[in-house]
Design a protein around this motif. Sequence first.
Motif, PDB file in Angstrom:
ATOM      1  N   ASP A 131       0.826  -1.204   0.000  1.00  0.00           N
ATOM      2  CA  ASP A 131       0.000   0.000   0.000  1.00  0.00           C
ATOM      3  C   ASP A 131       0.865   1.261   0.000  1.00  0.00           C
ATOM      4  O   ASP A 131       0.530   2.256   0.647  1.00  0.00           O
ATOM      5  CB  ASP A 131      -0.943   0.014   1.201  1.00  0.00           C
ATOM      6  CG  ASP A 131      -2.234   0.797   0.918  1.00  0.00           C
ATOM      7  OD1 ASP A 131      -2.549   0.993  -0.271  1.00  0.00           O
ATOM      8  OD2 ASP A 131      -2.903   1.202   1.884  1.00  0.00           O
ATOM      9  N   ARG A 132       1.965   1.199  -0.732  1.00  0.00           N
ATOM     10  CA  ARG A 132       2.875   2.343  -0.869  1.00  0.00           C
ATOM     11  C   ARG A 132       3.107   2.597  -2.356  1.00  0.00           C
ATOM     12  O   ARG A 132       3.389   1.662  -3.108  1.00  0.00           O
ATOM     13  CB  ARG A 132       4.201   2.049  -0.166  1.00  0.00           C
ATOM     14  CG  ARG A 132       5.327   3.041  -0.434  1.00  0.00           C
ATOM     15  CD  ARG A 132       5.107   4.370   0.235  1.00  0.00           C
ATOM     16  NE  ARG A 132       4.963   4.285   1.663  1.00  0.00           N
ATOM     17  CZ  ARG A 132       5.985   4.124   2.514  1.00  0.00           C
ATOM     18  NH1 ARG A 132       7.213   4.021   2.056  1.00  0.00           N
ATOM     19  NH2 ARG A 132       5.767   4.072   3.800  1.00  0.00           N
ATOM     20  N   TYR A 133       2.981   3.875  -2.755  1.00  0.00           N
ATOM     21  CA  TYR A 133       3.068   4.221  -4.172  1.00  0.00           C
ATOM     22  C   TYR A 133       4.168   5.251  -4.397  1.00  0.00           C
ATOM     23  O   TYR A 133       4.514   6.034  -3.500  1.00  0.00           O
ATOM     24  CB  TYR A 133       1.714   4.740  -4.677  1.00  0.00           C
ATOM     25  CG  TYR A 133       0.596   3.821  -4.261  1.00  0.00           C
ATOM     26  CD1 TYR A 133       0.440   2.572  -4.859  1.00  0.00           C
ATOM     27  CD2 TYR A 133      -0.264   4.160  -3.214  1.00  0.00           C
ATOM     28  CE1 TYR A 133      -0.557   1.700  -4.453  1.00  0.00           C
ATOM     29  CE2 TYR A 133      -1.262   3.293  -2.794  1.00  0.00           C
ATOM     30  CZ  TYR A 133      -1.401   2.059  -3.421  1.00  0.00           C
ATOM     31  OH  TYR A 133      -2.370   1.185  -2.997  1.00  0.00           O
ATOM     32  N   ASP A 135      -8.197  13.843  -3.961  1.00  0.00           N
ATOM     33  CA  ASP A 135      -7.878  12.414  -3.856  1.00  0.00           C
ATOM     34  C   ASP A 135      -6.367  12.201  -3.721  1.00  0.00           C
ATOM     35  O   ASP A 135      -5.912  11.434  -2.872  1.00  0.00           O
ATOM     36  CB  ASP A 135      -8.381  11.670  -5.107  1.00  0.00           C
ATOM     37  CG  ASP A 135      -9.889  11.706  -5.244  1.00  0.00           C
ATOM     38  OD1 ASP A 135     -10.570  11.708  -4.203  1.00  0.00           O
ATOM     39  OD2 ASP A 135     -10.382  11.752  -6.380  1.00  0.00           O
ATOM     40  N   ALA A 136      -5.597  12.886  -4.559  1.00  0.00           N
ATOM     41  CA  ALA A 136      -4.142  12.732  -4.505  1.00  0.00           C
ATOM     42  C   ALA A 136      -3.584  13.240  -3.183  1.00  0.00           C
ATOM     43  O   ALA A 136      -2.696  12.623  -2.592  1.00  0.00           O
ATOM     44  CB  ALA A 136      -3.497  13.479  -5.672  1.00  0.00           C
ATOM     45  N   GLN A 177      -0.953   5.834  -7.594  1.00  0.00           N
ATOM     46  CA  GLN A 177      -1.934   5.062  -6.841  1.00  0.00           C
ATOM     47  C   GLN A 177      -2.985   4.456  -7.769  1.00  0.00           C
ATOM     48  O   GLN A 177      -3.197   4.956  -8.884  1.00  0.00           O
ATOM     49  CB  GLN A 177      -2.615   5.954  -5.796  1.00  0.00           C
ATOM     50  CG  GLN A 177      -3.684   6.900  -6.330  1.00  0.00           C
ATOM     51  CD  GLN A 177      -3.141   8.187  -6.919  1.00  0.00           C
ATOM     52  OE1 GLN A 177      -1.946   8.329  -7.144  1.00  0.00           O
ATOM     53  NE2 GLN A 177      -4.024   9.142  -7.179  1.00  0.00           N
ATOM     54  N   PRO A 178      -3.658   3.377  -7.352  1.00  0.00           N
ATOM     55  CA  PRO A 178      -4.744   2.810  -8.165  1.00  0.00           C
ATOM     56  C   PRO A 178      -5.831   3.862  -8.401  1.00  0.00           C
ATOM     57  O   PRO A 178      -6.097   4.708  -7.558  1.00  0.00           O
ATOM     58  CB  PRO A 178      -5.273   1.659  -7.301  1.00  0.00           C
ATOM     59  CG  PRO A 178      -4.153   1.325  -6.370  1.00  0.00           C
ATOM     60  CD  PRO A 178      -3.433   2.619  -6.107  1.00  0.00           C
ATOM     61  N   GLY A 179      -6.462   3.793  -9.562  1.00  0.00           N
ATOM     62  CA  GLY A 179      -7.534   4.731  -9.875  1.00  0.00           C
ATOM     63  C   GLY A 179      -7.050   6.128 -10.175  1.00  0.00           C
ATOM     64  O   GLY A 179      -7.828   7.088 -10.091  1.00  0.00           O
ATOM     65  N   ILE A 204       4.134   7.849  -6.379  1.00  0.00           N
ATOM     66  CA  ILE A 204       3.641   9.221  -6.427  1.00  0.00           C
ATOM     67  C   ILE A 204       2.122   9.232  -6.308  1.00  0.00           C
ATOM     68  O   ILE A 204       1.446   8.289  -6.738  1.00  0.00           O
ATOM     69  CB  ILE A 204       4.071   9.922  -7.739  1.00  0.00           C
ATOM     70  CG1 ILE A 204       3.904  11.434  -7.647  1.00  0.00           C
ATOM     71  CG2 ILE A 204       3.328   9.355  -8.953  1.00  0.00           C
ATOM     72  CD1 ILE A 204       4.636  12.200  -8.737  1.00  0.00           C
ATOM     73  N   ALA A 205       1.596  10.257  -5.683  1.00  0.00           N
ATOM     74  CA  ALA A 205       0.155  10.518  -5.676  1.00  0.00           C
ATOM     75  C   ALA A 205      -0.102  11.581  -6.735  1.00  0.00           C
ATOM     76  O   ALA A 205       0.502  12.659  -6.702  1.00  0.00           O
ATOM     77  CB  ALA A 205      -0.296  11.005  -4.299  1.00  0.00           C
ATOM     78  N   TRP A 206      -0.984  11.250  -7.661  1.00  0.00           N
ATOM     79  CA  TRP A 206      -1.196  12.155  -8.792  1.00  0.00           C
ATOM     80  C   TRP A 206      -2.670  12.190  -9.122  1.00  0.00           C
ATOM     81  O   TRP A 206      -3.417  11.246  -8.829  1.00  0.00           O
ATOM     82  CB  TRP A 206      -0.374  11.678  -9.997  1.00  0.00           C
ATOM     83  CG  TRP A 206      -0.352  12.614 -11.156  1.00  0.00           C
ATOM     84  CD1 TRP A 206      -0.261  13.975 -11.116  1.00  0.00           C
ATOM     85  CD2 TRP A 206      -0.443  12.257 -12.543  1.00  0.00           C
ATOM     86  NE1 TRP A 206      -0.269  14.486 -12.384  1.00  0.00           N
ATOM     87  CE2 TRP A 206      -0.372  13.464 -13.288  1.00  0.00           C
ATOM     88  CE3 TRP A 206      -0.545  11.056 -13.235  1.00  0.00           C
ATOM     89  CZ2 TRP A 206      -0.435  13.496 -14.665  1.00  0.00           C
ATOM     90  CZ3 TRP A 206      -0.591  11.074 -14.615  1.00  0.00           C
ATOM     91  CH2 TRP A 206      -0.540  12.282 -15.327  1.00  0.00           C
ATOM     92  N   ASN A 207      -3.115  13.302  -9.715  1.00  0.00           N
ATOM     93  CA  ASN A 207      -4.527  13.455 -10.081  1.00  0.00           C
ATOM     94  C   ASN A 207      -4.637  13.538 -11.599  1.00  0.00           C
ATOM     95  O   ASN A 207      -4.212  14.498 -12.219  1.00  0.00           O
ATOM     96  CB  ASN A 207      -5.120  14.719  -9.447  1.00  0.00           C
ATOM     97  CG  ASN A 207      -4.096  15.838  -9.271  1.00  0.00           C
ATOM     98  OD1 ASN A 207      -3.716  16.160  -8.160  1.00  0.00           O
ATOM     99  ND2 ASN A 207      -3.645  16.414 -10.369  1.00  0.00           N
TER     100      ASN A 207
END
Length: 566
Positions: free
Chosen positions: A305-307, A387-388, A377-379, A309-312
């Motif tokens: 559960d580690r990504y 969300d990001a 991240q997924p999705g 980068i968090a991106w939108n």
Amino acid sequence: MNDHEFLRVFEFVDRLRKPFLDVAGIEDEASWRIVHYLMTSELEGYPVTISKLALVSNLPRGTAIRRIQSMIEDGLIERRSPSETAKRATLHPTARLSGLAVNYAAQTKALIAEILGGRHVEEHEADYYFGAPRRGNPVIPPINLLTNRITKGVELQFLLNDDNYFAAMRNMWSDFRNNLATAKSFKLVHQNDLYREGLANGARAVSAYDIIAIDMPWLGEFASKGLILPIGEMIRESGINAMDFHPSIWSTTTWQRVEYGVPIYCTIEVLACRSDLFERTGFALPRTFDDVIQAGRSFHNPGADRYGIAWNAAHMPLASSFMFFLGCCGQSVLSIRRTPTGYSTENLDAQHMRPQIDSEAGLLVLDYMHRLVEIAQPGVLEADWDDACAIFLRGQSAMAYVWTMRAAQFEAEVRSAVKRRVAYVPQPSGPGGTNTSPIGGFLLCIPSNIDPKRLPLATEALAWMASREAMKEHVKNGFPVAPRFSVSSDPEAIGRSQLVRFVGSLGNRNLLRNWQRPPVPFYTDMERIIGEEIHDALSGRKSDRAALKHAQDRLDRIIDRKSFDA
């Protein structure tokens, strides 16, 4: 009543009750301690065990356990276990207790405001705000606005974006001590609805609002359609000093060399990095697209559960990302004029509004975006800005592209898992480009169809909202606005926020840019088209070259149907 306001009221009541105990000595102190601790812990996200709750009650342990058990049976407290086999449960207020507690806080707030704030008995408690205690010099509101509200019942009306900054502004105005307005005077709506309501308001015979907020890239459309007033002369007469704003930020108020608004806050899209992870692995903070991908692949571990980068990459934020990344490759989305430091959005004509999406730089950007999807991240293709941010806030990603206004919650949010573990860098460069820091944010404008009798008050309100004192107050409350040099260089403001220091340093080094999203009259059409076509490319519905060509052709047709003044 939001969580922060509730906590302030409860803290006030807690401090107020202690002297009363010395007077009467009959208050049920134990029940108050239990409810106060349980509600506060619930809102701040701390687990509560029955042993801890018994301890804070100050009752003998056996008596305390019986009191808590009685409250459980009465439906005020509930037990929750992480699993069926777990031996240790946590205690939480039930919906009934929460409702009773909020109602009590609201009644207390109303009583305080009636006695100290000059509020009318019939005024609902939701119409004003129970603010934080003032320290030092107070922010003095405009006397004409206060006088007109009290003596003539004149209350200005605002149309604003629904975000934390404008909510805080509403609270400052409706604070029970300022008594400048009620919360009902502020209409806060989602960004898409803000755009639609702004256009609809311009079609009315008389504006429903005295001041409206518009997203910076919308300026060309609102100005060219005559929906907002030119206010350059009013700005100078009000005492607002344009020289106190960074030139790139102040330029966002200007369309075809005419000033139409005042920057109320600026936000910069940057790359947030988990400093603890980068230090532990020895990675340098990213400066290029390839640096981001290399670091992201190293940190990416979906099984844990580690990504990376968090991106939108939902349609609307994706369009902004494409334009920003294009700027990181040294190219503008339109054929606007080049300058020694980038591009200029001033005095644009039809020749300088042609799209240049279908290009080698566009292909480089799409290549980078595909690689971002692999470490995100997924999705990610359905994720928006919030969300990001939530992914990064929970500590689930090593990096995140984020606006500084949203990044403020990394330090301010009670539940933040990354507090004091975040470093910020300007957007990494792409091939042939530089590290850019794109500006976003909102302008405060006066509708052109405002009732002329209300114009002087609206001008005074606008000047106060954009004043150094008001902006500094917001910085003290955790909002890294910093559009004014005098705020971003203020020792008290700098000391309170890493982000204020970071944004201030970008401004001082002339690294802020506003040309990546040109404020042309067809901006919203351009944003929609780019979002749709780039999303099709990332989702595999079209090839990269086809998506870029379709975006170019669609935008060309829209521009050809319009005419623009030189």
